[in-house]
Design a protein around this motif. Sequence first.
Motif, short mmCIF file in Angstrom:
data_model
loop_
_atom_site.label_atom_id
_atom_site.label_comp_id
_atom_site.label_asym_id
_atom_site.label_seq_id
_atom_site.Cartn_x
_atom_site.Cartn_y
_atom_site.Cartn_z
N VAL A 98 0.87 -1.18 0.00
CA VAL A 98 0.00 0.00 0.00
C VAL A 98 0.90 1.23 0.00
O VAL A 98 1.70 1.43 0.91
CB VAL A 98 -0.94 0.03 1.23
CG1 VAL A 98 -1.79 1.31 1.22
CG2 VAL A 98 -1.83 -1.21 1.25
N ASN A 99 0.77 2.03 -1.04
CA ASN A 99 1.55 3.26 -1.16
C ASN A 99 0.59 4.38 -1.56
O ASN A 99 0.57 4.83 -2.69
CB ASN A 99 2.67 3.08 -2.19
CG ASN A 99 3.68 4.20 -2.16
OD1 ASN A 99 3.53 5.18 -1.46
ND2 ASN A 99 4.73 4.05 -2.94
N VAL A 100 -0.25 4.76 -0.60
CA VAL A 100 -1.31 5.73 -0.82
C VAL A 100 -1.31 6.71 0.34
O VAL A 100 -1.14 6.31 1.49
CB VAL A 100 -2.70 5.03 -0.89
CG1 VAL A 100 -3.82 6.05 -1.03
CG2 VAL A 100 -2.75 4.02 -2.03
N GLY A 101 -1.55 7.98 0.04
CA GLY A 101 -1.69 8.94 1.12
C GLY A 101 -1.37 10.37 0.77
O GLY A 101 -1.68 11.28 1.53
N TYR A 102 -0.78 10.61 -0.36
CA TYR A 102 -0.39 11.98 -0.70
C TYR A 102 -1.59 12.86 -1.06
O TYR A 102 -1.48 14.08 -1.06
CB TYR A 102 0.64 11.98 -1.83
CG TYR A 102 1.95 11.39 -1.40
CD1 TYR A 102 2.81 12.11 -0.58
CD2 TYR A 102 2.32 10.10 -1.77
CE1 TYR A 102 4.02 11.57 -0.15
CE2 TYR A 102 3.52 9.55 -1.35
CZ TYR A 102 4.36 10.30 -0.53
OH TYR A 102 5.55 9.76 -0.10
N ASN A 103 -2.73 12.25 -1.33
CA ASN A 103 -3.95 13.00 -1.65
C ASN A 103 -4.94 13.01 -0.49
O ASN A 103 -6.04 13.51 -0.63
CB ASN A 103 -4.62 12.38 -2.89
CG ASN A 103 -3.70 12.37 -4.08
OD1 ASN A 103 -3.26 13.41 -4.54
ND2 ASN A 103 -3.34 11.18 -4.55
#
Length: 190
Positions: free
Chosen positions: A88-93
């Motif tokens: 999981v490489n999500v979070g900048y938005n």
Amino acid sequence: MALAVGASASAGGSSRPRVTVIGDSVAASFDYVPAARRYLGKGIDLRSDAVVCRRLVAASCAFQGSKPPTALDVVSAEGHALGPVVVVNVGYNDWTAVYDVDRVMRALTAAGVRSVIWVTLRETTSNYATNNRRIFAASHRWKRLVVADWNAYSRGKAWFREDGLHLTASGALGLARLLRPLVLAGTRSG
């Protein structure tokens, strides 16, 4: 919208373990830096679902007239097809009030995922630092969650585009080098 990256064997089946990367535009670097994709995917059935504007659980932002599915949507839709290992490489938005690691971990557990490698965010804002603390805290609650500390690993490296977040080709290779030993360890766990 989503891009399946073919590092898989023949359509008749593969003895290579399935690894799915769920990401936003930072993780999408594996889709445009073939050397990084090859390095990370060697010997595994690597799938990538990384798109611009993806959020973790809150409705994703719009890009070119459409909103991509959230990470949670991908987990819910793909289920057991995700395979035993998910990155999981999500979070900048995302904003901190809705960055719900536990909700995604519950869904991944229900999907039969044995190992979740969660990539920390590069701390260019206090928002990202707060979300990183949530990732680390969740790793104490979830035995199957392994933190890939991208923030620490990439510190001081010239791996980023002008915005300080999106990756150059050398940055994509750096991310692949961080993830590969964790992914391989995840494929052996069980």
